[in-house]
Design a protein around this motif. Structure first.
Motif, PDB file in Angstrom:
ATOM      1  N   MET A 192       1.845  -0.576  -7.994  1.00  0.00           N
ATOM      2  CA  MET A 192       2.409  -0.706  -8.110  1.00  0.00           C
ATOM      3  C   MET A 192       2.025  -1.956  -6.645  1.00  0.00           C
ATOM      4  N   ALA A 240      -2.084  -5.334  -3.423  1.00  0.00           N
ATOM      5  CA  ALA A 240      -0.980  -6.223  -3.816  1.00  0.00           C
ATOM      6  C   ALA A 240      -0.371  -6.953  -2.625  1.00  0.00           C
ATOM      7  N   ARG A 259       0.059 -11.004  -2.877  1.00  0.00           N
ATOM      8  CA  ARG A 259       1.318 -11.700  -2.628  1.00  0.00           C
ATOM      9  C   ARG A 259       1.163 -12.705  -1.503  1.00  0.00           C
ATOM     10  N   ASP A 290       3.701  -9.078  -9.422  1.00  0.00           N
ATOM     11  CA  ASP A 290       4.387  -7.787  -9.449  1.00  0.00           C
ATOM     12  C   ASP A 290       5.854  -8.047  -9.794  1.00  0.00           C
ATOM     13  N   TRP A 347       8.527  -9.279  -7.186  1.00  0.00           N
ATOM     14  CA  TRP A 347       8.396 -10.527  -6.428  1.00  0.00           C
ATOM     15  C   TRP A 347       9.290 -11.646  -6.971  1.00  0.00           C
ATOM     16  N   ASP A 400       5.102  -0.791 -16.604  1.00  0.00           N
ATOM     17  CA  ASP A 400       4.427   0.336 -15.974  1.00  0.00           C
ATOM     18  C   ASP A 400       5.439   1.414 -15.640  1.00  0.00           C
ATOM     19  N   GLU A 408       2.041  -1.355  -0.996  1.00  0.00           N
ATOM     20  CA  GLU A 408       3.128  -1.298  -1.967  1.00  0.00           C
ATOM     21  C   GLU A 408       3.185   0.014  -2.731  1.00  0.00           C
ATOM     22  N   GLY A 443       7.367  -0.383 -12.827  1.00  0.00           N
ATOM     23  CA  GLY A 443       6.270  -1.245 -12.440  1.00  0.00           C
ATOM     24  C   GLY A 443       6.008  -2.299 -13.497  1.00  0.00           C
ATOM     25  N   HIS A 469       3.855  -6.258 -14.561  1.00  0.00           N
ATOM     26  CA  HIS A 469       3.534  -7.602 -14.099  1.00  0.00           C
ATOM     27  C   HIS A 469       4.126  -8.654 -15.027  1.00  0.00           C
TER      28      HIS A 469
END
Length: 438
Positions: free
Chosen positions: A1, A86, A90, A110, A113, A159, A212, A323, A325
């Motif tokens: 995650m 992650a 980022r 993610d 973000w 997710d 994360e 979760g 992307h």
């Protein structure tokens, strides 16, 4: 995650500077070149692009990109693989944006973000009419891609947290799949007492390293006990009896040994390997684990020996953190029209179905969860759909890097015994209040 603190003031300054550059470029008119010059607001230009993404632990992503490249030889996509962690992913994306670099075209972000990247003008706003399949996606996944009701990304995978369990051992002990934390602990004790091969196994592990994944596991524990980290009005509300009950469930797990001490270092992959090696009876992780745990190449000791269920909670099934992307286009990229086409290609129902079959990652099309053939291949799809539909988002805030770092500090200090759970939550409430302004 996984996050490091962002330099917000510098980002805002760069965003203003970028806006001035864009204005000057707009006044200068179009050069007429086929390839866009990067940094412009228009989604124009065809040609090669790059795809910045975290480390591909499934091994399937290159096949997805190769399918695009074979059909678009003049608009090839080059994968820029970032670290597995992650936080580090980022940070590299943030640095790329702050430098106004065109090194990254499409960003695999993610879901949490979006607000930060959109507010800082690091990614392009996306006209919804360029992505005609959006209405077919699970609505909650589309919301993750928006900031102030405007689309800035497209959800490619979703997710939901799942409980992986040793079905063979539970069956041998005559134990039902647990729905609560207390039932899970009782199941562990029963299996360890009745099944000789289970002696020495640990009960449970999630992701508890300071990154994360800890924000996710902390949030799930709080939500599953009836608490919240940030309420529906966007205000921190973590210093409550419900939140305390959730955090204490985790700290109790470490203090009693139900959660092994080694789990304080677990990210997704460390936990997955421990489960596949037969060290855990129960394990919280994402859908991608299913395909890897079923591989017959000798990497997994539990092929056909495990099952999947919803996460347990305080008094019934628990609550997952949402979760997934989303794919966004860097404000500073070249060939943004190609980026749009690539995102539509990867977001298509056909491509998501291939990705599910190849990597067991959760799709964002509601229809795929009801496909009989896929349900036969992936028996976890029903609990996964329920997990996603009932999931709670992590705080959707502009200063997400600072917010998640504060959550990780508080949770890690409590789990490692440095701070008592009540004090950790009191301190976290104060910190989040200072970070989140309405």
């Amino acid at each position: 995650m996984r996050f490091e603190r962002s330099h917000t003031r510098r980002a805002v300054a760069l965003g203003v500077a970028s806006s001035l550059v864009l204005l000057a470029s707009a006044c200068g008119g179009d050069s007429g070149d086929k390839n866009s010059s990067g940094g412009g607001g228009a989604l124009e230009g065809h040609g090669p692009i790059t795809f910045a993404t975290g480390k591909d632990t499934s091994g399937f992503l290159p096949k997805q990109v190769a399918a695009w490249n074979s059909q678009h030889p003049d608009e090839k996509v080059e994968i820029k693989e970032l670290p597995e962690n992650a936080n580090d992913q980022r940070q590299q994306m943030v640095q790329n944006a702050q430098n106004q670099s065109d090194a990254f075209s499409v960003l695999n972000m993610d879901v949490v973000w979006t607000s930060e990247f959109a507010a800082n003008q690091w990614i392009e706003p996306l006209p919804e009419d360029k992505f005609p399949d959006l209405p077919k996606l699970i609505p909650a996944t589309v919301e993750t891609a928006k900031y102030r009701d405007k689309l800035y990304a497209v959800p490619i995978t979703s997710d939901g947290g799942l409980l992986y369990y040793r079905k063979d051992l539970l069956d041998q002990a005559g134990v039902q799949v647990p729905k609560t934390w207390d039932e899970m602990l009782a199941a562990c004790l029963a299996v360890q007492a009745k099944v000789p091969s289970a002696k020495g196994m640990s009960c449970y592990a999630g992701q508890f390293e300071k990154y994360e994944g800890l924000t996710v596991n902390f949030s799930e524990a709080i939500n599953s006990a009836g608490g919240v980290v940030v309420d529906k009005d966007g205000k921190p509300n973590v210093d409550t009896p419900e939140a305390l009950a959730g955090l204490e469930e985790l700290t109790k797990g470490f203090s009693t040994g139900a959660i092994p001490k080694a789990a304080i270092t677990y990210k997704e992959e460390e936990g997955r390997r421990a489960f596949q090696e037969g060290k855990l009876l129960f394990h919280r992780n994402w859908p991608y684990v299913y395909a890897l745990a079923q591989k017959t190449d000798g990497s997994s000791k539990i092929v056909n020996k495990f099952g999947v269920a919803p996460l347990p909670g305080k008094s019934g099934p628990g609550v997952s953190s949402l979760g997934g992307h989303d794919y966004a286009i860097s404000k500073f990229a070249k060939n943004k029209a190609t980026a749009v086409d690539f995102i539509n290609f990867m977001a298509s129902e056909a491509r998501q179905k291939v990705n599910l079959s190849g990597s067991s990652q959760a799709p964002t099309y509601a229809s795929l969860y009801d496909d009989p053939a896929l349900n036969k291949q992936f028996p976890y799809l029903a609990p996964l759909k329920a997990s996603i539909l009932g999931a709670q988002p992590r705080p959707r805030v502009v200063k997400y890097g600072d917010v998640t770092a504060a959550i990780q500090d508080a949770a890690y200090n409590a789990l490692s015994g440095k701070t008592q759970p009540k004090q950790a939550l009191t301190d976290l409430q104060t910190k989040l209040t200072s970070l989140i302004t309405q």
